[in-house]
Structure formats: structure tokens, C-alpha cells
Write a protein that holds these residues in place. Sequence first.
Motif, mmCIF file in Angstrom:
data_model
loop_
_atom_site.group_PDB
_atom_site.id
_atom_site.type_symbol
_atom_site.label_atom_id
_atom_site.label_comp_id
_atom_site.label_asym_id
_atom_site.label_seq_id
_atom_site.Cartn_x
_atom_site.Cartn_y
_atom_site.Cartn_z
ATOM 1 N N GLU A 48 0.830 -1.208 0.000
ATOM 2 C CA GLU A 48 0.000 0.000 0.000
ATOM 3 C C GLU A 48 0.864 1.257 0.000
ATOM 4 O O GLU A 48 0.607 2.207 -0.740
ATOM 5 N N LEU A 49 1.925 1.255 0.816
ATOM 6 C CA LEU A 49 2.837 2.401 0.840
ATOM 7 C C LEU A 49 3.617 2.516 -0.472
ATOM 8 O O LEU A 49 3.916 3.624 -0.922
ATOM 9 N N CYS A 50 3.937 1.390 -1.076
ATOM 10 C CA CYS A 50 4.625 1.420 -2.374
ATOM 11 C C CYS A 50 3.750 2.078 -3.429
ATOM 12 O O CYS A 50 4.242 2.869 -4.241
ATOM 13 N N LYS A 51 2.447 1.772 -3.408
ATOM 14 C CA LYS A 51 1.525 2.392 -4.367
ATOM 15 C C LYS A 51 1.389 3.889 -4.109
ATOM 16 O O LYS A 51 1.400 4.690 -5.034
ATOM 17 N N LYS A 52 1.252 4.257 -2.821
ATOM 18 C CA LYS A 52 1.070 5.666 -2.467
ATOM 19 C C LYS A 52 2.286 6.508 -2.823
ATOM 20 O O LYS A 52 2.156 7.701 -3.075
ATOM 21 N N ASN A 53 3.458 5.913 -2.788
ATOM 22 C CA ASN A 53 4.697 6.657 -2.993
ATOM 23 C C ASN A 53 5.376 6.330 -4.315
ATOM 24 O O ASN A 53 6.582 6.520 -4.457
ATOM 25 N N LYS A 54 4.600 5.854 -5.273
ATOM 26 C CA LYS A 54 5.159 5.470 -6.568
ATOM 27 C C LYS A 54 5.853 6.647 -7.247
ATOM 28 O O LYS A 54 6.931 6.505 -7.815
ATOM 29 N N VAL A 55 5.261 7.842 -7.175
ATOM 30 C CA VAL A 55 5.857 9.013 -7.807
ATOM 31 C C VAL A 55 7.201 9.340 -7.153
ATOM 32 O O VAL A 55 8.183 9.626 -7.847
ATOM 33 N N HIS A 56 7.256 9.286 -5.827
ATOM 34 C CA HIS A 56 8.514 9.560 -5.122
ATOM 35 C C HIS A 56 9.584 8.531 -5.498
ATOM 36 O O HIS A 56 10.752 8.871 -5.672
ATOM 37 N N THR A 57 9.177 7.284 -5.628
ATOM 38 C CA THR A 57 10.119 6.234 -6.016
ATOM 39 C C THR A 57 10.660 6.499 -7.411
ATOM 40 O O THR A 57 11.863 6.371 -7.649
#
Length: 190
Positions: A48-57
Motif C-alpha cells: 500500500e505504501l509502495c503504491k502511495k509513494n510510486k511518484v517519489h520512487t
Amino acid sequence: MNKKEARTRIAALLSAGARKADVLAELAGQGLKDQVLARLIASRPDPELCKKNKVHTWILIVLGIAQLVISLALGYFIAAAASESGDTGMLGNGLAVLFLALTVPLSLLFIWGFATHRVGAYHAFIALSLLQLPKTIADLAHDPSSALPSLGVTVILLGYVWFVRNRMFPDFGWFTPRKIDGRYAFVESA
């Protein structure tokens, strides 16, 4: 239980919806120290955190690619300058190869680590940036016109990577799993 078995059990329990604190309690006393278990639990990327922070990644991956391109360009310029200098050309070419041998794998590891959500990549980037700061600050006295932009870029990148690391892995304090009142504290909701 070894680390590989622990990672498998942690993944299974967390995927089944178990709370992180319950996973630690269940696996405690089975061969690994609580600190090691807490680190394995805290470093597990939350989908869930990976999806939320995809742009930052993706921003971090682009920054890693930019770092790689800059390293390749600097290596080329070192080699080009060495070939023009005549007798010392071999030394300069060796320096260019050494420079590339150090910077290219490091850039590739950062890109891979950010893309695969490895907390170690964040920690390594933060540690290396912190190690650079004293030299950059010392350079301010000698050449402030070039050291100040370098310091600014370093601080901004350090802050951004720290920000993304805290969003992706909220269970970490500085470089270790967060503790409150002597007990490991985990964030349960994404």
C-alpha cells in the motif's frame, strides 16, 4: 530459524493480515534476536505504501539515472583530458577507469534499491551523503561559489531521500527499527 526462514514467515504472516507487533511476538525466541526480527519486519515494503509513494520512487530512480549519466560523463572527460596530456595519459586513463569502477556500480545499486524498495538503499544513500557533508562544509571556506551549490544539492537530496524513506518505511528511526519505552513500535496502518 534463520533469516531466510524468518523473512518467509514474516511475509506470510503480514500478507495474511497479522499486525507487525503480533508477528514479532510470534517469532520471538525462535533463534533470532528481537532486534533482527524487528529489522526484518520494519524493512518489509508495504504494498500500500509502495503504491502511495510510486511518484517519489520514480523521482529517486530518475535521480539515480542522472547520477549515473553524470558519472559516465565525468569518466569520459577524465579520459579525454588524460589522452591530451601525453606522458601522463596512462595514469589519467587508469584514474578514469577507477572512477567509473567506483561510481557506476554504486549508481546502479541505488537505482535497483529504490526500484525494488530496499531500505538498505535509502540508508546507504543517507550515510554516504552524511559522510560528504563535512568535506563540502570545509570547502565553503576555500571556494564558496562552487561549494555552496554543492552543499545545497547534497542537503536537498539528503532531505528528500530521508522524506521518502520515512514514508516508505515508517517503522525506522534513524537507521534502526523505532523503539518506544524499550519496545519496538510499528506503524500498523498505511
